[in-house]
Structures are given as structure tokens and as C-alpha cells.
Design a protein around this motif. Structure first.
Motif, PDB file in Angstrom:
ATOM      1  N   GLN A  25     205.478  50.983  81.475  1.00 12.68           N
ATOM      2  CA  GLN A  25     204.857  49.804  80.876  1.00 12.68           C
ATOM      3  C   GLN A  25     203.548  49.393  81.531  1.00 12.68           C
ATOM      4  O   GLN A  25     202.799  48.600  80.962  1.00 12.68           O
ATOM      5  CB  GLN A  25     205.837  48.631  80.907  1.00 12.68           C
ATOM      6  N   VAL A  26     203.286  49.888  82.721  1.00 10.16           N
ATOM      7  CA  VAL A  26     202.009  49.534  83.363  1.00 10.16           C
ATOM      8  C   VAL A  26     201.133  50.771  83.546  1.00 10.16           C
ATOM      9  O   VAL A  26     200.009  50.829  83.043  1.00 10.16           O
ATOM     10  CB  VAL A  26     202.247  48.834  84.718  1.00 10.16           C
ATOM     11  N   VAL A  27     201.653  51.779  84.239  1.00 10.80           N
ATOM     12  CA  VAL A  27     200.822  52.937  84.572  1.00 10.80           C
ATOM     13  C   VAL A  27     200.459  53.725  83.309  1.00 10.80           C
ATOM     14  O   VAL A  27     199.292  54.041  83.072  1.00 10.80           O
ATOM     15  CB  VAL A  27     201.541  53.846  85.592  1.00 10.80           C
ATOM     16  N   PHE A  28     201.465  53.996  82.478  1.00  8.88           N
ATOM     17  CA  PHE A  28     201.218  54.813  81.279  1.00  8.88           C
ATOM     18  C   PHE A  28     200.193  54.168  80.339  1.00  8.88           C
ATOM     19  O   PHE A  28     199.210  54.821  79.970  1.00  8.88           O
ATOM     20  CB  PHE A  28     202.553  55.088  80.577  1.00  8.88           C
ATOM     21  N   PRO A  29     200.351  52.894  79.962  1.00  8.57           N
ATOM     22  CA  PRO A  29     199.322  52.302  79.083  1.00  8.57           C
ATOM     23  C   PRO A  29     197.949  52.242  79.741  1.00  8.57           C
ATOM     24  O   PRO A  29     196.936  52.433  79.077  1.00  8.57           O
ATOM     25  CB  PRO A  29     199.833  50.880  78.816  1.00  8.57           C
ATOM     26  N   ALA A  30     197.916  51.998  81.044  1.00 11.57           N
ATOM     27  CA  ALA A  30     196.623  51.907  81.727  1.00 11.57           C
ATOM     28  C   ALA A  30     195.930  53.263  81.745  1.00 11.57           C
ATOM     29  O   ALA A  30     194.706  53.342  81.757  1.00 11.57           O
ATOM     30  CB  ALA A  30     196.807  51.376  83.145  1.00 11.57           C
ATOM     31  N   ALA A  31     196.728  54.338  81.754  1.00  6.92           N
ATOM     32  CA  ALA A  31     196.149  55.677  81.830  1.00  6.92           C
ATOM     33  C   ALA A  31     196.035  56.319  80.454  1.00  6.92           C
ATOM     34  O   ALA A  31     195.667  57.489  80.343  1.00  6.92           O
ATOM     35  CB  ALA A  31     197.010  56.559  82.739  1.00  6.92           C
ATOM     36  N   LEU A  32     196.348  55.559  79.389  1.00  5.49           N
ATOM     37  CA  LEU A  32     196.473  56.145  78.059  1.00  5.49           C
ATOM     38  C   LEU A  32     195.220  56.907  77.625  1.00  5.49           C
ATOM     39  O   LEU A  32     195.305  57.984  77.028  1.00  5.49           O
ATOM     40  CB  LEU A  32     196.804  55.054  77.035  1.00  5.49           C
ATOM     41  N   SER A  33     194.063  56.340  77.944  1.00  7.44           N
ATOM     42  CA  SER A  33     192.818  56.989  77.559  1.00  7.44           C
ATOM     43  C   SER A  33     192.747  58.418  78.116  1.00  7.44           C
ATOM     44  O   SER A  33     192.476  59.374  77.381  1.00  7.44           O
ATOM     45  CB  SER A  33     191.659  56.140  78.073  1.00  7.44           C
ATOM     46  N   PRO A  48     196.266  45.579  82.368  1.00  5.56           N
ATOM     47  CA  PRO A  48     195.350  45.746  81.232  1.00  5.56           C
ATOM     48  C   PRO A  48     196.088  45.516  79.911  1.00  5.56           C
ATOM     49  O   PRO A  48     196.256  46.416  79.103  1.00  5.56           O
ATOM     50  CB  PRO A  48     194.843  47.180  81.378  1.00  5.56           C
ATOM     51  N   LYS A  49     196.547  44.300  79.736  1.00  2.88           N
ATOM     52  CA  LYS A  49     197.279  43.914  78.531  1.00  2.88           C
ATOM     53  C   LYS A  49     196.755  42.547  78.115  1.00  2.88           C
ATOM     54  O   LYS A  49     195.897  41.975  78.781  1.00  2.88           O
ATOM     55  CB  LYS A  49     198.779  43.766  78.841  1.00  2.88           C
ATOM     56  N   SER A  50     197.331  42.005  77.047  1.00  5.00           N
ATOM     57  CA  SER A  50     196.909  40.684  76.605  1.00  5.00           C
ATOM     58  C   SER A  50     197.398  39.623  77.604  1.00  5.00           C
ATOM     59  O   SER A  50     198.276  39.877  78.439  1.00  5.00           O
ATOM     60  CB  SER A  50     197.474  40.379  75.229  1.00  5.00           C
ATOM     61  N   ILE A  51     196.783  38.449  77.511  1.00  6.78           N
ATOM     62  CA  ILE A  51     197.183  37.332  78.361  1.00  6.78           C
ATOM     63  C   ILE A  51     198.675  37.067  78.194  1.00  6.78           C
ATOM     64  O   ILE A  51     199.419  36.935  79.171  1.00  6.78           O
ATOM     65  CB  ILE A  51     196.343  36.085  78.002  1.00  6.78           C
ATOM     66  N   TYR A  52     199.116  37.037  76.929  1.00  6.17           N
ATOM     67  CA  TYR A  52     200.523  36.779  76.643  1.00  6.17           C
ATOM     68  C   TYR A  52     201.414  37.840  77.292  1.00  6.17           C
ATOM     69  O   TYR A  52     202.394  37.519  77.979  1.00  6.17           O
ATOM     70  CB  TYR A  52     200.727  36.767  75.124  1.00  6.17           C
ATOM     71  N   ASP A  53     201.045  39.102  77.088  1.00 11.44           N
ATOM     72  CA  ASP A  53     201.890  40.180  77.612  1.00 11.44           C
ATOM     73  C   ASP A  53     201.925  40.208  79.134  1.00 11.44           C
ATOM     74  O   ASP A  53     202.915  40.629  79.729  1.00 11.44           O
ATOM     75  CB  ASP A  53     201.415  41.534  77.077  1.00 11.44           C
ATOM     76  N   ASN A  54     200.840  39.764  79.757  1.00 12.87           N
ATOM     77  CA  ASN A  54     200.851  39.669  81.209  1.00 12.87           C
ATOM     78  C   ASN A  54     201.926  38.706  81.682  1.00 12.87           C
ATOM     79  O   ASN A  54     202.710  39.015  82.579  1.00 12.87           O
ATOM     80  CB  ASN A  54     199.483  39.198  81.717  1.00 12.87           C
ATOM     81  N   VAL A  55     201.940  37.512  81.067  1.00 10.50           N
ATOM     82  CA  VAL A  55     202.903  36.498  81.505  1.00 10.50           C
ATOM     83  C   VAL A  55     204.315  36.904  81.096  1.00 10.50           C
ATOM     84  O   VAL A  55     205.277  36.674  81.826  1.00 10.50           O
ATOM     85  CB  VAL A  55     202.529  35.122  80.924  1.00 10.50           C
TER      86      VAL A  55
END
Lengths: 319, 297
Positions: free
Chosen positions: A219-227, B137-144
Motif C-alpha cells: 500500500q505504500v512502496v508499490f504505489p509509490a514505485a508504480l511509475s 504519495p496519496k490523497s489527503i484523505y487516504d493519508n489520514v
């Protein structure tokens, strides 16, 4: 005064002391610059040359075959019968569909395996495990594709043939699977680079919220590296579309439109390899068809690359 | 539980009643942290805490208490181990290869390094805000919503997100752009978003590792005001390089320094731990006095 002149010997030796003209003509600089420019120019020249060489014979081909028939026809009989006759079926779809089918199979193997390897190396593996696995992966990338081709034919096909009910030793399924393993290193290595480039601060942020490693990775690393991951997959895809030897050796040479990957079918590259390796007298219709298929392949790869550039931009994250 | 009252915890080397010169730095001690009645007790404590990175002893023998719903500041020069101690309080040091902890870190009396304790559960109760704002690197909502989602508290997510953003004094600024990427926010807003993200999981303790060091004075002031609000509901531990900030916001202050050991390696050491007012106006230890008066560090 002594201080200011100490570092500038020319001011006393050169007379005026404010001479700004070069001390030497600097010939070496100019030579190197022109050599580098020539190297750059050569690549442009070669590209233009290839395009011209590919396009010029197309005029002859499409003078005899309508582009509509070529692009929509479902029968391809170029390598059958009289070599000098234009009276054949020139529908390229069987070749195109075989290419896409083999590529699809390859991606179905390479994406899960490649991304799995990338996630493992980037997020789970110890430094020691990474030091062993990465070189092995790069070794896999160094195996010539013709070796993959005959391994598919001699090793994998005999195993899978009875299991999957494959009728013929030549088939797209096994060729596609093996081609998938061929592009695994590309997908894995570039995806791993993209995931490793994700800042540690994002992982820390995730762990600090009580996420475990799986959640952090997915949910964090994969989307951040998606490009970068998309770029890796598309590069693998391009290699699969353009791959020749595995398909020529293990996929077969029968151009036909089929929906069953277990069938023998000829891809665009396999057709080119078959005809270019001696079957086509220069000036014959088959000879001209090579250029048509080659140009289409070129357009397809170019389109994939253009789409990938857009996708990579679309998913690029600034962190 | 050991040492239930912080006043009993004094540095052993304290000479009584040393006069202090704090004239050089105009400190408004306790500005935002007025003395309140004694809190319910310690939310967290460390006992004989030693932290190693490989063979290197980073911090030795730290005994601290973090009073419930109070702000405790950890101050000291670079390399004194204050951030290392902070990262032990929610087991973030587990993620550093080779890091090892000796001694006890208790959360309401339970050793968080004890057998059967899950570091994931620890971090859900003890949240953390980092030095540099690190929104996803997500929306404000998704961060919270990230914390509640990973902890499975997905009911009434909209309410949770709104409450957390209000709690972090960010709601009014972002309520119309919750779907926008968090990276469009300013640095100070990003840091408040990170605070909102941390409190959305409804932790008990909030650890802040130099939360204002990447922010301008106005953003810093907002975060400090916010801490004054948050301390109604949370126990806060803050690491800061900024002594004025420690003086402004905290109830208790721990001063660390790096002391050379017998091999000459510099080891983080707790010098003095007391009420903030006492540390800044009448420190017991000469090293504390030198540091806060700017003679050292």
C-alpha cells in the motif's frame, strides 16, 4: 599587490596583463567535440536509414495488396505456393494475434514472478540473500534467447505436453511461458530499482502507524514505485513483442488464426526469421511482405513505447 | 512501576541550588505548558535502557518517565542519543539492522520488549511524527485513513478522518480538497497532516522527532499551539534541537549529552531529567547549564 599577482604569472609575462585571448588554439577540444558529434549523428543517420529502407519497399507491396486486406485479413499464405505469385492471402492478423498471444502468456508469467522477486529483494530479503539472488537474476538475463528456445522445445514441452494436452511439440503456450522467464530479469531488476528508490521515510511512516510489512509493501512502496514498475513491465513487453528466436524455435511456423495457445502458430517475428533466412528471393512478393510485417512490428513497438511514456508520467510520484 | 513521581528523579550529581545565567536566551519558560495538577502517573517509562547498534553502544543507562497527558522534551546536542531513545519507545529501532535494546521500556507497566508483545500493537498505541514531513504519495484523505485502514477500523472512516484533521488543526484548510495529493500542501500543512495521520489511529502516546526542524517559524508556532491542544488527550514525547521550543511546550525536560566512555567512544547519556522550569532556571548539572546557556553544543 604581491598577493594579487602571485596567482597570475601571465600578468607580468604577457605584457598587457589583461589579455583575455586563449593561450593556445585548443585544437584537441575541437577534435573531440567533432568526434562526439559524429557519433551522435551516426545514430540519427542509422535510424533514418532503417526507416527509409523499411518504408520504400512498402510502396511496392501495397501496390499489389490493399492495406485494408493486409490489416484485416484473417489468412496468411505468404510462404505457400509459388514464390513469385501475388495471388495469395495477405491478411496479417494470424501473425499479429500469435504475437500478442505469446506476449500475453509471457507477461502472465513475468509480471507475478518478476514483481514477486522485486518485492522480496527490496522489502523482505536480507542483504546476504540479495547479494546471492541479484547476480543469479542477472545471469538469467545473459542467457541467449536461442538457448531458451531449444530448452522450451527439448525440456519444458515434453513435460507439459501430456499435462496440458498440447497436440504438437510446437506451440505458443510453452514458447510464451519460456519467453516470460526470459523477461523476468528485466521486470524484476527494474521494479526492484524503483521500489528501492522509495524513500525510507515513507516506510517508517507506515510502520509507525502499525502497518506490517505486507501492508507497507503493497500500500505504500508499490504505489509509490508504480511509475518505475510500469516502465519495467513495458520494457519486458517490448522485448517479448520483438523476441524472435524462442518463438521461431518453439512456437512453430504455421501461420494461422487460433484462440487456443496450445496450438502451433507463427508470430510476426518468427515469420520474418523464417523468410529472411533464405526462403525469399529478392524482389518476390514474399520478400516485400517481410517489410510490411517488419514495419507493422515497428509501429506496434513504437506505440507501446509512446503509451508507456504517458503511463510513466501519469503515475510518477514526487516524494 | 518505578518512580511514580518525576520530582524524585534527579541526577545523582546535582549540586543544590546553583545560580543560573539564562539572561542570554530569553526563555518564556512554561509559556504554553502551565503547571497543572499532577497527572495520573507515568504512561511510559524506561529503566536501565541501553541501546546498541551492532557492537556500538549508542545510549547507556537511561531512566525516564513520561507522565500521562504531559509533554516531555528530550534535548541535547547532535549524537547524544535522544532520537535513539525516542525510537525505542515504539520499537522503531527494530527496523534498524543490528539495533539491540537492553533494559526495560514500559507502557502502563508492561514491558514493550517483553515476550509476547507485538511491535505492531505497540506502534498502534504509540504513534510517531517524524522530523521531515513524510506524507504518503496519496490523497489527503487516504493519508489520514491509512492507519485506520491497516488496523481494520474501517467503520465511520469519514468521521475518523474529519476528527483527526480537526484534531491536527488542518480541517478548515483541506476540507474542500481531501481528494488532492498530499504533496500539494505546504511543509507545515504536511507536518500537521502527518500528525492527523498519527492521531487517526487513536493512539495513547505521541512521539515527535524534531517535528518542526524542517518548518518555518509560523508553521512551527502552529505545531506548538497544536501540541498544547493535543496534550489534553495524548501523552507527548518530543525530541527537539530547539531549546526555546522545549522551554515553551514541555512540562518535563530530559537533557542528554554524548560522554566519552573508557575506550573514547561517545555514548549517549542522560544528564538530567526534571521539570522544565527547573532545567531551564536552576539546572542541577553544570553540563545542562552550559548547554542551555549556549556555552556548549
Amino acid at each position: 599587490m604581491a598577493v594579487t599577482t602571485a596567482g597570475r604569472p601571465r600578468s607580468s609575462a604577457g605584457g598587457s596583463g589583461r589579455d583575455l585571448t586563449p593561450r593556445s588554439p585548443r585544437v584537441g577540444e575541437k577534435i573531440i567535440e567533432s568526434l562526439l558529434a559524429a557519433a551522435a549523428g551516426l545514430s540519427v543517420l542509422v535510424t533514418v536509414g532503417i526507416i527509409v529502407a523499411l518504408v520504400v519497399p512498402l510502396f511496392t507491396f501495397f501496390a499489389h495488396v490493399s492495406p485494408i486486406e493486409f490489416l484485416t485479413g484473417t489468412t496468411w499464405t505468404a510462404s505457400f505456393g509459388d514464390k513469385y505469385s501475388w495471388d495469395k492471402d495477405w491478411g496479417v492478423l494470424p501473425l499479429v494475434s500469435a504475437t500478442f498471444m505469446a506476449t500475453g502468456i509471457a507477461l502472465a508469467v513475468a509480471i507475478p514472478v518478476g514483481l514477486g522477486i522485486a518485492m522480496f529483494l527490496s522489502e523482505y530479503a536480507t542483504t546476504r540473500a540479495r547479494k546471492v539472488i541479484k547476480p543469479v537474476l542477472e545471469l538469467l538475463a545473459g542467457i541467449p534467447t536461442v538457448v531458451y528456445g531449444f530448452l522450451a522445445l527439448t525440456a519444458l514441452t515434453p513435460i507439459l505436453q501430456p499435462l496440458l494436452g498440447i497436440p504438437n511439440i510446437y506451440n505458443l503456450l510453452v514458447a510464451g511461458i519460456v519467453m516470460g522467464f526470459m523477461i523476468v530479469p528485466t521486470v524484476a531488476s527494474l521494479s526492484e530499482d524503483a521500489m528501492s528508490a522509495v524513500p525510507q521515510a515513507l516506510r517508517s511512516g507506515s510502520y509507525a502507524l502499525g502497518a506490517n510489512r505486507r501492508m507497507t509493501t503493497l500500500q505504500v512502496v508499490f504505489p509509490a514505485a508504480l511509475s518505475g514498475i510500469i516502465a519495467a513491465i513495458v520494457l519486458g513487453l517490448s522485448r517479448a513483442v520483438g523476441e524472435t528466436m524462442i518463438l521461431a524455435v518453439a512456437g512453430g511456423n504455421l501461420a494461422r488464426l487460433t484462440a487456443d495457445p496450445r496450438d502451433e502458430a507463427q508470430t510476426m517475428t518468427a515469420f520474418i526469421a523464417q523468410i529472411a533466412s533464405g526462403d525469399a528471393p529478392q524482389g518476390s512478393p514474399v520478400y516485400y511482405s517481410l517489410f510490411a510485417v517488419g514495419a507493422l512490428l515497428f509501429v506496434i513497438t513504437l506505440t507501446i513505447n509512446l503509451i508507456s511514456i504517458r503511463l510513466v508520467r501519469r503515475f510518477r510520484q514526487v516524494y | 512501576m518505578v518512580n511514580p513521581g518525576k520530582d524524585q528523579h534527579m541526577s545523582p550529581t546535582s549540586p543544590p541550588g546553583t545560580a543560573q545565567d539564562t539572561a542570554g536566551i530569553h526563555l518564556a519558560v512554561g509559556d504554553r505548558a502551565p503547571e497543572q495538577p499532577r497527572s495520573a502517573g507515568a504512561a511510559m517509562a524506561t529503566e536501565n535502557l541501553h541501546v546498541y547498534y551492532g557492537d556500538f553502544l549508542a545510549v547507556r543507562d537511561v531512566d525516564l518517565q513520561f507522565d500521562d497527558r504531559r509533554i516531555t522534551a528530550l534535548i541535547g546536542p547532535s549524537g547524544c542519543g535522544k532520537s535513539t531513545v525516542l525510537r525505542c519507545l515504539n520499537r522503531m529501532n527494530d527496523l534498524v539492522p543490528g539495533a539491540r535494546v537492553e533494559g526495560r521500556v514500559t507502557y502502563h507497566g508492561t514491558d514493550i520488549y517483553g515476550p509476547g508483545v507485538d511491535e505492531i500493537e505497540v506502534r498502534r498505541r504509540i504513534g510517531m511524527v517524524f522530523q521531515k514531513p513524510n506524507p504518503f504519495p496519496k490523497s489527503i484523505y487516504d493519508n489520514v485513513a491509512y492507519g485506520p485502514r491497516v488496523t481494520g477500523a474501517k467503520d465511520h472512516l469519514d468521521d475518523t478522518v474529519e476528527q483527526a484533521l480537526r484534531g491536527a488543526a488542518l480541517w478548515d484548510e483541506v476540507k474542500d480538497k481531501l481528494k488532492q495529493n498530499a504533496y500539494g500542501l505546504s511543509g507545515g500543512q504536511q507536518q500537521r497532516l502527518c500528525i492527523a495521520r498519527a492521531i487517526a489511529t487513536r493512539p495513547d502516546v505521541l512521539l515527535m522527532d524534531e517535528p518542526c526542524s524542517a518548518l518555518d517559524p509560523i508553521a512551527t508556532s502552529k505545531i506548538e499551539d497544536l501540541m498544547g491542544e493535543l496534550v489534553q488527550d495524548f501523552t507527548i514525547v518530543i525530541v527537539t534541537h530547539n531549546m526555546q521550543q522545549a522551554a515553551r511546550v514541555s512540562h518535563s525536560t530530559a537533557f542528554f549529552t554524548a560522554q566519552p566512555d573508557e575506550h573514547g567512544d561517545r555514548v549517549g547519556t542522560l544528564v538530567e531529567f526534571d521539570r522544565t522550569l527547573k532545567i531551564f532556571e536552576d539546572p542541577a548539572d553544570k553540563r545542562t547549564e552550559d548547554y542551555i546557556s549556549g556555552k556548549f553544543g
